[in-house]
Design a protein around this motif. Structure first.
Motif, mmCIF file in Angstrom:
data_model
loop_
_atom_site.group_PDB
_atom_site.id
_atom_site.type_symbol
_atom_site.label_atom_id
_atom_site.label_comp_id
_atom_site.label_asym_id
_atom_site.label_seq_id
_atom_site.Cartn_x
_atom_site.Cartn_y
_atom_site.Cartn_z
ATOM 1 N N GLU A 76 0.839 -1.200 0.000
ATOM 2 C CA GLU A 76 0.000 0.000 0.000
ATOM 3 C C GLU A 76 0.877 1.253 0.000
ATOM 4 O O GLU A 76 0.605 2.223 -0.708
ATOM 5 N N LEU A 77 1.953 1.206 0.781
ATOM 6 C CA LEU A 77 2.864 2.363 0.828
ATOM 7 C C LEU A 77 3.507 2.601 -0.532
ATOM 8 O O LEU A 77 3.588 3.743 -1.000
ATOM 9 N N GLU A 78 3.940 1.516 -1.162
ATOM 10 C CA GLU A 78 4.553 1.649 -2.497
ATOM 11 C C GLU A 78 3.592 2.354 -3.451
ATOM 12 O O GLU A 78 3.976 3.284 -4.167
ATOM 13 N N ALA A 79 2.336 1.909 -3.436
ATOM 14 C CA ALA A 79 1.337 2.485 -4.353
ATOM 15 C C ALA A 79 1.072 3.960 -4.021
ATOM 16 O O ALA A 79 1.004 4.808 -4.913
ATOM 17 N N LYS A 80 0.969 4.254 -2.725
ATOM 18 C CA LYS A 80 0.705 5.644 -2.319
ATOM 19 C C LYS A 80 1.876 6.555 -2.676
ATOM 20 O O LYS A 80 1.699 7.690 -3.088
ATOM 21 N N PHE A 81 3.077 6.053 -2.468
ATOM 22 C CA PHE A 81 4.255 6.876 -2.750
ATOM 23 C C PHE A 81 4.393 7.113 -4.248
ATOM 24 O O PHE A 81 4.779 8.194 -4.696
ATOM 25 N N SER A 82 4.066 6.087 -5.008
ATOM 26 C CA SER A 82 4.119 6.219 -6.463
ATOM 27 C C SER A 82 3.140 7.312 -6.914
ATOM 28 O O SER A 82 3.481 8.175 -7.735
ATOM 29 N N ASP A 83 1.957 7.313 -6.346
ATOM 30 C CA ASP A 83 0.968 8.343 -6.683
ATOM 31 C C ASP A 83 1.487 9.734 -6.285
ATOM 32 O O ASP A 83 1.381 10.695 -7.052
ATOM 33 N N PHE A 84 2.075 9.820 -5.094
ATOM 34 C CA PHE A 84 2.646 11.088 -4.593
ATOM 35 C C PHE A 84 3.667 11.645 -5.584
ATOM 36 O O PHE A 84 3.732 12.844 -5.850
ATOM 37 N N LEU A 85 4.476 10.738 -6.150
ATOM 38 C CA LEU A 85 5.550 11.172 -7.052
ATOM 39 C C LEU A 85 5.089 11.229 -8.508
ATOM 40 O O LEU A 85 5.914 11.158 -9.431
ATOM 41 N N GLY A 86 3.799 11.300 -8.712
ATOM 42 C CA GLY A 86 3.280 11.515 -10.073
ATOM 43 C C GLY A 86 3.307 10.264 -10.928
ATOM 44 O O GLY A 86 3.398 10.356 -12.158
ATOM 45 N N LEU B 274 12.016 16.486 0.791
ATOM 46 C CA LEU B 274 10.758 15.860 0.402
ATOM 47 C C LEU B 274 9.854 15.743 1.638
ATOM 48 O O LEU B 274 10.289 15.319 2.697
ATOM 49 N N GLY B 275 8.623 16.146 1.477
ATOM 50 C CA GLY B 275 7.677 16.110 2.598
ATOM 51 C C GLY B 275 7.660 17.428 3.351
ATOM 52 O O GLY B 275 6.601 17.963 3.659
ATOM 53 N N ALA B 276 8.852 17.970 3.630
ATOM 54 C CA ALA B 276 8.935 19.148 4.502
ATOM 55 C C ALA B 276 8.821 20.465 3.759
ATOM 56 O O ALA B 276 8.536 21.495 4.363
ATOM 57 N N MET B 277 9.088 20.433 2.461
ATOM 58 C CA MET B 277 9.120 21.697 1.703
ATOM 59 C C MET B 277 8.349 21.517 0.389
ATOM 60 O O MET B 277 8.036 20.408 -0.017
ATOM 61 N N GLY B 278 8.110 22.636 -0.264
ATOM 62 C CA GLY B 278 7.552 22.604 -1.612
ATOM 63 C C GLY B 278 6.045 22.387 -1.623
ATOM 64 O O GLY B 278 5.457 21.953 -0.628
ATOM 65 N N PRO B 279 5.425 22.648 -2.777
ATOM 66 C CA PRO B 279 3.973 22.500 -2.889
ATOM 67 C C PRO B 279 3.570 21.037 -2.676
ATOM 68 O O PRO B 279 4.137 20.144 -3.298
ATOM 69 N N ASP C 76 -0.006 21.059 4.646
ATOM 70 C CA ASP C 76 0.282 22.445 4.222
ATOM 71 C C ASP C 76 0.493 23.324 5.448
ATOM 72 O O ASP C 76 1.410 24.148 5.490
ATOM 73 N N GLU C 77 -0.387 23.140 6.424
ATOM 74 C CA GLU C 77 -0.330 23.974 7.629
ATOM 75 C C GLU C 77 0.975 23.705 8.392
ATOM 76 O O GLU C 77 1.640 24.635 8.869
ATOM 77 N N ARG C 78 1.374 22.444 8.469
ATOM 78 C CA ARG C 78 2.635 22.114 9.167
ATOM 79 C C ARG C 78 3.847 22.692 8.405
ATOM 80 O O ARG C 78 4.771 23.211 9.006
ATOM 81 N N ARG C 79 3.817 22.572 7.075
ATOM 82 C CA ARG C 79 4.939 23.139 6.298
ATOM 83 C C ARG C 79 4.986 24.661 6.462
ATOM 84 O O ARG C 79 6.056 25.259 6.526
ATOM 85 N N HIS C 80 3.801 25.266 6.557
ATOM 86 C CA HIS C 80 3.740 26.716 6.733
ATOM 87 C C HIS C 80 4.367 27.111 8.073
ATOM 88 O O HIS C 80 5.185 28.032 8.158
ATOM 89 N N ARG C 81 3.994 26.385 9.138
ATOM 90 C CA ARG C 81 4.555 26.698 10.466
ATOM 91 C C ARG C 81 6.055 26.452 10.479
ATOM 92 O O ARG C 81 6.835 27.201 11.062
ATOM 93 N N LEU D 213 12.426 20.023 -5.703
ATOM 94 C CA LEU D 213 12.164 19.619 -7.094
ATOM 95 C C LEU D 213 10.737 19.995 -7.489
ATOM 96 O O LEU D 213 10.501 20.516 -8.586
ATOM 97 N N GLY D 214 9.795 19.751 -6.595
ATOM 98 C CA GLY D 214 8.401 20.123 -6.867
ATOM 99 C C GLY D 214 8.265 21.626 -7.030
ATOM 100 O O GLY D 214 7.564 22.118 -7.917
ATOM 101 N N ALA D 215 8.972 22.358 -6.163
ATOM 102 C CA ALA D 215 8.853 23.826 -6.180
ATOM 103 C C ALA D 215 9.388 24.415 -7.477
ATOM 104 O O ALA D 215 8.963 25.498 -7.892
ATOM 105 N N THR D 216 10.326 23.724 -8.111
ATOM 106 C CA THR D 216 10.911 24.255 -9.346
ATOM 107 C C THR D 216 10.365 23.544 -10.595
ATOM 108 O O THR D 216 10.870 23.747 -11.696
ATOM 109 N N GLY D 217 9.359 22.702 -10.391
ATOM 110 C CA GLY D 217 8.777 21.965 -11.523
ATOM 111 C C GLY D 217 9.752 20.973 -12.134
ATOM 112 O O GLY D 217 9.645 20.635 -13.309
#
Ligand code: PLP
Length: 457
Positions: A125-135, A250-255, A333-338, A261-265
């Motif tokens: 399940e984690l593999e599948a979720k992470f794959s989705d997270f990474l596009g 990864l996880g802590a920063m970016g959209p 988002d809220e945690r990354r913002h804080r 990498l996400g932040a710079t497309g």
């Protein structure tokens, strides 16, 4: 233990403030085990004089306030900027619950390599979720981030291939390269021009060799970031493969938590992406992500730390999957913002005291000190004033560029930041006095250029 600063011993032997781990890296002589004794003598001298600020243990959760025991059995507590739990997820109620449920269902162990029977419904399940997270990229899980980094190089590179790597790339990547080939070319930190020149030379001489360019999306000792687009273009020009380690952002920063990498497309720029779960995903573990199923399947049987090491436990898989759900949610988002608010506030507060915060804003805020001797004396004093942060010294960073690495968490408050920066200032003042008072040998290492004077930049 009485920890008032006036009661502290200031007579520290010079040898405890000199030297580095590098001095003991290549011991010589036929007695393989006995020849390492010199390291312990030096380390223990430092330990006995309270200037060995490593191998500490926590006696409470690694939260913003923490109880700690030093390697010399000294107990202290304070504001904790030394744990890499950037989003403060390690004691999150949902994550603890997920861990408890996994224990109830599976017990505590996966009891096998992923190549045999070590996978669980949780890890799939984690593999599948992470794959989705990474596009939609393919994901292979590893028991630690280190083993993932090692595997990502060792799994693909063969003796006739070449690895072109940033000189500061993490140990797991360096060791993976060493295990795979002797053709390792280090380039000056972040220097894309040097990469281009090296690739051109290698390609001219070895038209058929594989070339792997290795970098990180956030360097953890300097808090700086490479030129992803420039590296991608260089790899395209010379037919090289680009590997990026995104352990710290990864996880802590970016959209959406997709890091720098996400932040710079540029997420797609990495042919091979590796990361660790131990910074933002509340667990040991790591992953390698590639673009094709065939590359992922190859890694499963040809990267040693996947095939011959026990799989991520079901508890770890459940923890990471739940952390990922949070990371992708509004709460993430809220945690990354804080977290970013705390990072910026810490950097400002440090600069306002006349100290220098290195690099760019990230969960790692390196505060420059300078000499190793001064760094060790500050590290000895910091707990007296209620601060906890890690000293980083040569060879992890260049000589005379010691620094304190503040690792920021979402749950820190501005008051925590204020208190820890005051503590750092007090420890610095006390260490400077110690430095003057220290009884040392004729050749006083503490008075060499680049010590106290260079700490305030
Ligand atoms: C850039 C980088 N890659 C990989 C790792 C290894 O990850 P872990 O400690 O989770 O095994 C680390 C951790 O220190 C790291 O900083």
């Amino acid at each position: 233990m009485d920890m008032s600063s006036s009661s502290r011993k200031v007579s520290i032997p010079a040898a405890a403030l000199q030297g580095s781990l590098r001095d003991y890296r290549a011991p010589t002589g036929p007695d393989l085990v006995g020849r390492v004794d010199g390291f312990f003598e030096w380390q223990d001298l430092r330990r006995r004089n309270e200037v060995w600020p490593y191998a500490r243990s926590t006696e409470t959760a690694p939260a913003t306030f923490c109880k700690v025991r030093s390697d010399a059995d000294r107990s202290f507590q304070g504001i904790n900027f030394a744990s890499q739990d950037y989003l403060s997820l390690s004691s999150h109620p949902r994550i603890k619950q997920a861990a408890i449920e996994a224990v109830e269902r599976y017990g505590v162990h996966s009891a096998g390599s992923a190549a045999l029977l070590g996978n669980t419904a949780n890890s799939l399940e984690l593999e599948a979720k992470f794959s989705d997270f990474l596009g939609g990229r393919e994901v292979v899980l590893y028991p630690t981030g280190w083993s993932a980094g090692f595997a990502s190089v060792q799994g693909f590179v063969r003796p006739d291939d070449h690895v072109v790597m940033d000189v500061l790339a993490h140990s797991c990547l360096q060791e993976g390269a060493r295990a795979a080939t002797q053709n390792i070319h280090h380039f000056a930190h972040l220097n894309t021009g040097a990469v281009i020149r090296r690739l051109s030379k290698i390609r001219e001489k070895f038209p058929d060799a594989g070339i792997l360019v290795v970098t990180e999306s956030l360097f953890s000792m300097h808090s700086d970031v490479p030129d992803f687009a420039g590296l991608r273009e260089a790899c395209d020009t010379y037919g090289a493969t680009l590997l990026i380690d995104c352990a710290h952002d990864l996880g802590a920063m970016g959209p959406g938590g997709l890091g720098n990498l996400g932040a710079t497309g540029m997420l797609g720029a990495a042919d091979v992406l590796i990361g660790s779960f131990s910074k933002s995903f509340a667990s040991n573990g790591g992953f390698v992500s590639v673009k094709t199923r065939s590359a992922a399947e190859y890694l499963k049987y040809f990267s040693a730390t996947q095939t011959f090491s026990n799989a991520l436990s079901p508890v770890q898989a459940a923890v990471v999957a739940t952390a990922l759900d949070i990371i992708r949610s509004e709460e993430g988002d809220e945690r990354r913002h804080r977290l970013m608010d705390n990072i910026l506030y810490l950097r400002r507060t440090v600069e306002n005291t006349g100290l220098r915060a290195l690099g760019v804003p990230s969960p790692i805020v390196p505060v420059f000190v300078g000499s190793e001797a001064l760094g060790r004396l500050i590290a000895r004093r910091l707990p007296d004033f209620g601060g906890i942060a890690n000293l980083v010294e040569y060879p992890a960073v260049p000589k005379a560029e010691s620094r304190f690495r503040f690792q920021v968490m979402a749950d820190h408050t501005h008051a925590d930041v204020d208190r820890v920066v005051v503590a750092l200032g007090q420890a610095l003042d006390a260490a400077r006095t110690d430095l003057e008072l220290c009884v040392t040998t004729d050749e006083n290492p503490l008075k060499s250029p680049g010590t106290a004077a260079s700490a305030a930049a």
